[in-house]
Every structure is written in C-alpha cells, then in structure tokens.
Design an enzyme around this catalytic site. Structure first.
Site, PDB file in Angstrom:
ATOM      1  N   THR A  86       0.622  -0.856   0.561  1.00 36.11           N
ATOM      2  CA  THR A  86      -0.271   0.128  -0.172  1.00 36.11           C
ATOM      3  C   THR A  86       0.956   1.236   0.073  1.00 36.11           C
ATOM      4  O   THR A  86       0.432   1.799   0.780  1.00 36.11           O
ATOM      5  CB  THR A  86      -1.349  -0.311   1.397  1.00 36.11           C
ATOM      6  OG1 THR A  86       0.217   0.032   2.536  1.00 36.11           O
ATOM      7  CG2 THR A  86      -1.976  -1.140   0.990  1.00 36.11           C
ATOM      8  N   THR A 122      -1.230  -2.289   5.876  1.00 33.63           N
ATOM      9  CA  THR A 122      -1.928  -0.880   6.145  1.00 33.63           C
ATOM     10  C   THR A 122      -2.279  -0.814   5.418  1.00 33.63           C
ATOM     11  O   THR A 122      -2.555   0.001   4.001  1.00 33.63           O
ATOM     12  CB  THR A 122      -0.482  -0.513   6.408  1.00 33.63           C
ATOM     13  OG1 THR A 122      -0.086  -1.409   7.628  1.00 33.63           O
ATOM     14  CG2 THR A 122      -1.419   0.636   7.452  1.00 33.63           C
ATOM     15  N   GLU A 151      -0.134  -5.849  11.323  1.00 34.67           N
ATOM     16  CA  GLU A 151       0.459  -6.536  11.540  1.00 34.67           C
ATOM     17  C   GLU A 151       1.723  -5.329  12.122  1.00 34.67           C
ATOM     18  O   GLU A 151       1.463  -3.993  11.444  1.00 34.67           O
ATOM     19  CB  GLU A 151       1.606  -6.915  10.041  1.00 34.67           C
ATOM     20  CG  GLU A 151       2.458  -7.612   9.810  1.00 34.67           C
ATOM     21  CD  GLU A 151       2.871  -8.984  11.318  1.00 34.67           C
ATOM     22  OE1 GLU A 151       1.896  -9.391  10.825  1.00 34.67           O
ATOM     23  OE2 GLU A 151       3.497  -8.966  12.271  1.00 34.67           O
ATOM     24  N   LEU A 153       4.986  -6.114  12.862  1.00 39.11           N
ATOM     25  CA  LEU A 153       6.464  -7.176  12.874  1.00 39.11           C
ATOM     26  C   LEU A 153       6.711  -5.294  12.378  1.00 39.11           C
ATOM     27  O   LEU A 153       7.588  -5.016  11.630  1.00 39.11           O
ATOM     28  CB  LEU A 153       5.746  -7.656  11.453  1.00 39.11           C
ATOM     29  CG  LEU A 153       6.582  -7.838  10.020  1.00 39.11           C
ATOM     30  CD1 LEU A 153       7.632  -7.090   9.456  1.00 39.11           C
ATOM     31  CD2 LEU A 153       6.733  -9.134   9.722  1.00 39.11           C
ATOM     32  N   LYS A 207      -3.860   0.196  14.408  1.00 35.76           N
ATOM     33  CA  LYS A 207      -1.953  -0.134  13.531  1.00 35.76           C
ATOM     34  C   LYS A 207      -1.640   1.406  12.756  1.00 35.76           C
ATOM     35  O   LYS A 207      -0.393   1.802  13.369  1.00 35.76           O
ATOM     36  CB  LYS A 207      -2.984  -1.078  11.314  1.00 35.76           C
ATOM     37  CG  LYS A 207      -1.424  -0.715  10.948  1.00 35.76           C
ATOM     38  CD  LYS A 207       0.227  -1.331  11.747  1.00 35.76           C
ATOM     39  CE  LYS A 207       1.020  -1.350  10.888  1.00 35.76           C
ATOM     40  NZ  LYS A 207       2.397  -1.583  11.430  1.00 35.76           N
ATOM     41  N   CYS A 263       7.295   1.533   5.819  1.00 36.97           N
ATOM     42  CA  CYS A 263       6.330   1.364   6.432  1.00 36.97           C
ATOM     43  C   CYS A 263       5.784   2.960   7.489  1.00 36.97           C
ATOM     44  O   CYS A 263       5.303   3.806   6.549  1.00 36.97           O
ATOM     45  CB  CYS A 263       6.156   0.718   7.641  1.00 36.97           C
ATOM     46  SG  CYS A 263       5.977  -0.722   7.130  1.00 36.97           S
TER      47      CYS A 263
HETATM   48  N1  LIG Z   1       7.821  -4.092   5.530  1.00 42.89           N
HETATM   49  C1  LIG Z   1       6.582  -3.978   6.891  1.00 42.89           C
HETATM   50  O1  LIG Z   1       7.855  -4.501   7.537  1.00 42.89           O
HETATM   51  C2  LIG Z   1       5.709  -4.381   7.112  1.00 42.89           C
HETATM   52  C3  LIG Z   1       5.375  -4.370   8.321  1.00 42.89           C
HETATM   53  C4  LIG Z   1       3.833  -3.851   9.184  1.00 42.89           C
HETATM   54  C5  LIG Z   1       3.053  -4.008   7.813  1.00 42.89           C
HETATM   55  N2  LIG Z   1       3.389  -3.781   6.249  1.00 42.89           N
HETATM   56  C6  LIG Z   1       2.605  -3.483   5.791  1.00 42.89           C
HETATM   57  O2  LIG Z   1       2.330  -4.734   4.292  1.00 42.89           O
HETATM   58  C7  LIG Z   1       1.878  -4.453   3.479  1.00 42.89           C
HETATM   59  C8  LIG Z   1       2.780  -4.354   2.274  1.00 42.89           C
HETATM   60  O3  LIG Z   1       4.582  -4.094   2.770  1.00 42.89           O
HETATM   61  P1  LIG Z   1       6.066  -5.290   2.004  1.00 42.89           P
HETATM   62  O4  LIG Z   1       6.545  -3.904   2.658  1.00 42.89           O
HETATM   63  O5  LIG Z   1       5.698  -6.399   2.296  1.00 42.89           O
HETATM   64  O6  LIG Z   1       5.720  -4.354   0.981  1.00 42.89           O
HETATM   65  P2  LIG Z   1       6.281  -4.698  -0.547  1.00 42.89           P
HETATM   66  O7  LIG Z   1       6.069  -4.217  -1.847  1.00 42.89           O
HETATM   67  O8  LIG Z   1       8.018  -5.364  -0.272  1.00 42.89           O
HETATM   68  O9  LIG Z   1       6.044  -6.311  -0.911  1.00 42.89           O
HETATM   69  C9  LIG Z   1       4.377  -6.870  -1.495  1.00 42.89           C
HETATM   70  C10 LIG Z   1       4.608  -6.818  -2.114  1.00 42.89           C
HETATM   71  O10 LIG Z   1       3.472  -7.901  -3.064  1.00 42.89           O
HETATM   72  C11 LIG Z   1       3.406  -8.195  -4.792  1.00 42.89           C
HETATM   73  N3  LIG Z   1       2.446  -7.939  -4.698  1.00 42.89           N
HETATM   74  C12 LIG Z   1       1.154  -6.545  -5.201  1.00 42.89           C
HETATM   75  N4  LIG Z   1      -0.300  -7.185  -6.130  1.00 42.89           N
HETATM   76  C13 LIG Z   1      -0.260  -8.694  -5.501  1.00 42.89           C
HETATM   77  C14 LIG Z   1      -1.209  -9.493  -6.689  1.00 42.89           C
HETATM   78  N5  LIG Z   1      -2.801  -8.976  -7.014  1.00 42.89           N
HETATM   79  N6  LIG Z   1      -0.729 -10.801  -6.305  1.00 42.89           N
HETATM   80  C15 LIG Z   1       0.539 -11.085  -5.497  1.00 42.89           C
HETATM   81  N7  LIG Z   1       1.197 -10.271  -5.039  1.00 42.89           N
HETATM   82  C16 LIG Z   1       1.348  -8.781  -5.448  1.00 42.89           C
HETATM   83  C17 LIG Z   1       4.488  -6.937  -4.965  1.00 42.89           C
HETATM   84  O11 LIG Z   1       5.186  -7.802  -6.229  1.00 42.89           O
HETATM   85  C18 LIG Z   1       5.483  -7.113  -4.529  1.00 42.89           C
HETATM   86  O12 LIG Z   1       6.630  -8.218  -3.658  1.00 42.89           O
HETATM   87  C19 LIG Z   1       2.048  -2.965   3.090  1.00 42.89           C
HETATM   88  O13 LIG Z   1       0.831  -2.326   3.202  1.00 42.89           O
HETATM   89  C20 LIG Z   1       2.578  -2.381   4.653  1.00 42.89           C
HETATM   90  O14 LIG Z   1       2.492  -1.101   5.185  1.00 42.89           O
HETATM   91  C21 LIG Z   1       4.361  -4.591   5.916  1.00 42.89           C
END
Ligand SMILES: NC(=O)c1ccc[n+]([C@@H]2O[C@H](COP(=O)([O-])OP(=O)(O)OC[C@H]3O[C@@H](n4cnc5c(N)ncnc54)[C@H](O)[C@@H]3O)[C@@H](O)[C@H]2O)c1
Length: 445
Positions: A86, A122, A151, A153, A207, A263
């Site tokens: 997001t 998120t 989440e 983490l 969150k 994030c």
């Molecule tokens: N990174 C963190 O530590 C963390 C912690 C808590 C919450 N979040 C939340 O989790 C979410 C993901 O964050 P992230 O850091 O992992 O992002 P990221 O960009 O690293 O990962 C997202 C992944 O989703 C894939 N994707 C997108 N659309 C898709 C679909 N339709 N089917 C399959 N795969 C698809 C993308 O290719 C990408 O690899 C966000 O909303 C973020 O705010 C992240």
C-alpha cells in the site's frame, strides 16, 4: 491448515515462511516472476535477519511453495492472507490501495467454497468496508469471511516478530471468522499471546495509531536533541532518565536521523492526510509536527558533520557506514542514510557508502552515488567517517575503530544514530560526535 499468502514482499515472504514454521501448508502468491522463482528456490530476494534459513527449510520440506497463479492458491487454501503493498499515492495524499483492492477483487470470484480472507496490509480507515462490498458482490456462495489483521512486525526482526508477536489484533464480524483466526494462530495463542478481537474500523485505526505513536516518540526525542544542542545538555542522558518513568519508557527514544523505511514514513503521511480529511484538526497538527521534525533530521546531521569538520564539507571524502533504513534489513526504501548521502553530495562532499547487506539495493536506487565493497575501502583516505545505520559491526565491533584509524586522513567519527560504544573509538584515538551531545575527544577519555 492450508493457507495462502498473497503478495510476498518484505511482510508477506517472512509471513509465509512463519506460517509454514507454525505447521501450516503454505502457498505464496507473488506477481513478480523473478521474486517468485527465487523464493521457490529457497533464496531470499532481500536480506532479512534469519529469513533465508527459514525459507530454505520449508521450501525443501515441501510445506512452502510459491506461484504467480492466484487461481492455484484459491483452489488450494482455506485461508488467504493479503499482504500486498500500500504505497503512498504519487501526490502524497494518502495510500494507493489499488494492490489490495485488486488482489481481493481477483481472488473472490476464484473461491469455490467457504474461505477466509485475512488482510494484513496497512490501509486507511474505511478500506475494509470497501473490500466487504467487493466480497459481498463477488462471492459465488456464502461463507467468504473478511478479517482485518494489522501487522506490527519490525523489519530486521520480521521472522522473530512473525513467530513471536507481542499481540494479535483482528477486526472481524462473525464467530466463524474468530474460529478461523484462532485456528491459524493456535500455536502462538497457546503460548498466551493476547488476541485482541475488535471491529474492522478499530483494527484499522489501531495500526495507524501504533505507527503514529512510534514516530511521535522518535520525533519527540529528536526535537529534544535539538534543544540539548542549544544548551550544551546531553540527550542520551535525558532519554535514559525520562525513560525510567514507565509512562514514557525507553523504546524508540534513541535520537538520530529520523525514521525511514517502507512503512513509517508513508503510514504517518497517509494517516496525517486522512485525519485532515476527516477534520480531526488536533490530530492533524500533531502528526504534521512529527513529520516536520523528521524531515529536518538529515539536515541536522549535515550540520553536525560540518561542525565536526570545522567548516564547509565541499570536497571532503566522507565514509558513510550504512545504507539500509535500519540494521537487520537490506531495505533502502526511504532510508535516512541515503537521504543524508544525497544532502552531503549536494554540498559538494564525496560520500563513499558501505553497507553489509544493502549495497545492491542502494546502487540500484541511487546509481549516481559512490560505493565501496568493504568498510575498510570506504574509510580509506576519508576525511570523516559517518555512522548512518546502526549495524552491530559498526557500533559494537572493537576491531573497526582500530583498523579504520590506520586508513583515514582524520580520526573523526560522526555517529548520527547515537549508537556506537564511544569508548572503543576514543581509545583508538577518534573524536566522536553525536546528535544532541557534546563532542567526545580522545584526550578526555
Ligand atoms: N514491511 C514491513 O515491515 C511491514 C510491516 C507491517 C505492515 N506492512 C504493510 O504490509 C504491506 C506490504 O508491505 P511490504 O513492505 O511487504 O511491501 P512490498 O512492496 O515489499 O511487497 C508487496 C508485494 O506484493 C506483490 N503484489 C502486489 N500485488 C500482488 C498481487 N495481486 N498478487 C500477488 N502479489 C502481489 C508485489 O509484487 C510485492 O512483492 C503494506 O501495506 C505495508 O504497509 C509492512
């Protein structure tokens, strides 16, 4: 249980391995074919402490596999985690939730029987209500539950935090949904970890409020560091002394160049925008101040570096230790260390960057900057050494100050994370400069 994890990035990939570790049969769905192939081969596409071992263990045990095909996951699993990105919208006015909407909109028509969708991304308040409409309109039969499970983490601790979270928060609306949550997290709940069950809007706000509070603490102590610089006080001592009060605490109270990563910056920016839209004036003012303090931190670091240099830094070679936004991860998204590198370069200095895990990612993002493949090469002939990410090999390895002392032009360390054990640098003849503190000189040691 058979579960899928849709979106295998920094959150989803460790989460999928953690679910396998809990005993589930897991299929990860990842749109990016290169990332998907690497994950399937047990190779982590990014560095995250402890992740590759867990991934390799479960891809070879057969309990964890990856696909680009959502239909395969829809057929296989009973419960689907949604962990897609997001990002902030390009205009900065809130999140771009198109990945979440897209994933749910694609998944729902593929579900043939009862299933549970558990969102972990998120999202802004109100998103779950939008997704519920998509579920209600698209599900072929009844029995598709939607749950929001934010989440918490921390990158750099993603594996540990996925397996040993300090709480599990879920927003849901039916007893069946609760049963599914209790089943998928059973091994964690059996250890006595608290399950907080609430409605979806409250889960969404929990969150956003958690991230906003964390950044408020970080910006607060950074603002106090600024005050300390004016009056010659020591911010580390201030943080220690006030943190003893349990209402304040020590967590998140180390002064530095501010928060970064994939994030916190976007989450606070999106929440600030959203509370403004809602008309929550005081929340908007508070969060805007938090963001403004954070935006000023790289400049505060540049000013400290100039002080340590004794004047303008144009032409100075500056070894910059650290590129990732924090230790334990190769993630360079919104990294304060790289923001600082950019500002140093703008002033005519030559930052030479080394990072134990994030060099490849940093090079891809900022090819115009200079990089070194070892810490020793980065410090060779440097006029100043700047510690920009708190990797333990920079902060706690007594060999580094001794080895670096023989390679630099001047033994001046500027620690913009306030993270080093300064005694070992002082003992090796270095000056140590930190934010919100008086400089420490080797004679004084
Ligand atoms: N990174 C963190 O530590 C963390 C912690 C808590 C919450 N979040 C939340 O989790 C979410 C993901 O964050 P992230 O850091 O992992 O992002 P990221 O960009 O690293 O990962 C997202 C992944 O989703 C894939 N994707 C997108 N659309 C898709 C679909 N339709 N089917 C399959 N795969 C698809 C993308 O290719 C990408 O690899 C966000 O909303 C973020 O705010 C992240």
């Amino acid at each position: 249980m058979r579960v899928s994890v849709i979106g295998c990035g920094h959150l989803g990939a460790p989460h999928s391995a953690a679910m396998a570790e809990l005993g589930h049969e897991v299929i990860g769905v990842e749109l990016d074919p290169d990332k998907c192939r690497a994950l399937g081969d047990g190779i982590a596409p990014f560095y995250e402490a402890g992740f590759e071992d867990l991934l390799a263990r479960h891809t070879s045990s057969g309990r964890l596999r990856f696909t680009t095909d959502l239909a395969e996951a829809a057929d296989f699993a009973d419960l689907h985690f949604v962990t897609v990105g997001t990002p902030l919208r390009e205009d900065g006015r809130g999140y771009d939730v198109s990945q979440v909407i897209g994933a749910v909109r694609s998944l729902v028509p593929l579900l043939r029987g009862p299933a549970t969708i558990v969102g972990k991304s998120t999202v802004p308040v109100g998103t779950v209500a939008r997704l519920q409409e998509i579920v209600d309109a698209g599900a072929r039969g009844s029995g598709v539950e939607l749950i929001w499970n934010p989440e918490f983490l921390r990158e750099g601790h993603a594996v540990q935090d996925s397996l040993f979270p300090d709480r599990i928060v879920v927003g849901l609306t039916s007893p069946r949904a609760r049963e599914m949550v209790e089943e998928v997290y059973a091994p964690i709940l059996a250890r006595g970890v608290g399950l907080i069950v609430t409605d979806p809007p409250t889960a969404e706000v929990i969150k956003s409020a958690a991230n906003s509070f964390l950044t408020t603490k970080i910006s607060f102590i950074n603002a106090i560091a600024e005050v300390c610089e004016f009056v010659g006080a020591d911010v580390n001592m201030v943080a220690h002394a006030i943190g003893i009060d349990t209402r304040i605490g020590h967590g998140g109270m180390r002064p530095g160049i501010g928060y970064g990563g994939g994030c916190l910056p976007k989450d606070v920016a999106a929440f600030t925008h959203r509370v403004g839209e809602l008309g929550a004036r005081h929340a908007h003012e508070l969060l805007s101040a938090v963001e403004s303090v954070n935006a000023g931190r790289p400049l505060a670091a540049v000013e400290l570096i100039e002080k340590a240099n004794g004047g303008p830094i144009s032409g100075r070679v500056i070894a910059l230790l650290g590129a990732s936004f924090k230790a334990g991860t190769s993630d360079v998204r919104d990294s304060p260390a790289l923001r600082l590198a950019g500002q140093l370069a703008e002033r005519g200095a030559v930052p030479v960057i080394y990072d134990p895990e994030a060099l490849a990612a940093a090079r891809t993002l900022y090819p115009e900057l200079a990089y070194a493949d070892t810490a020793e090469r980065a410090v060779t002939d440097a006029d100043l050494v700047v510690l920009a990410t708190e990797w333990p090999e920079f902060t706690a390895d007594p060999k580094l100050p001794v080895a670096a002392a023989g390679l630099v032009r001047r033994k001046v360390l500027v620690d913009v994370r306030n993270a080093v054990e300064s005694g070992m640098w002082l003992a090796a003849g270095w000056e140590v400069w930190q934010l919100g503190r008086q400089p420490q000189l080797p004679e004084a040691h």
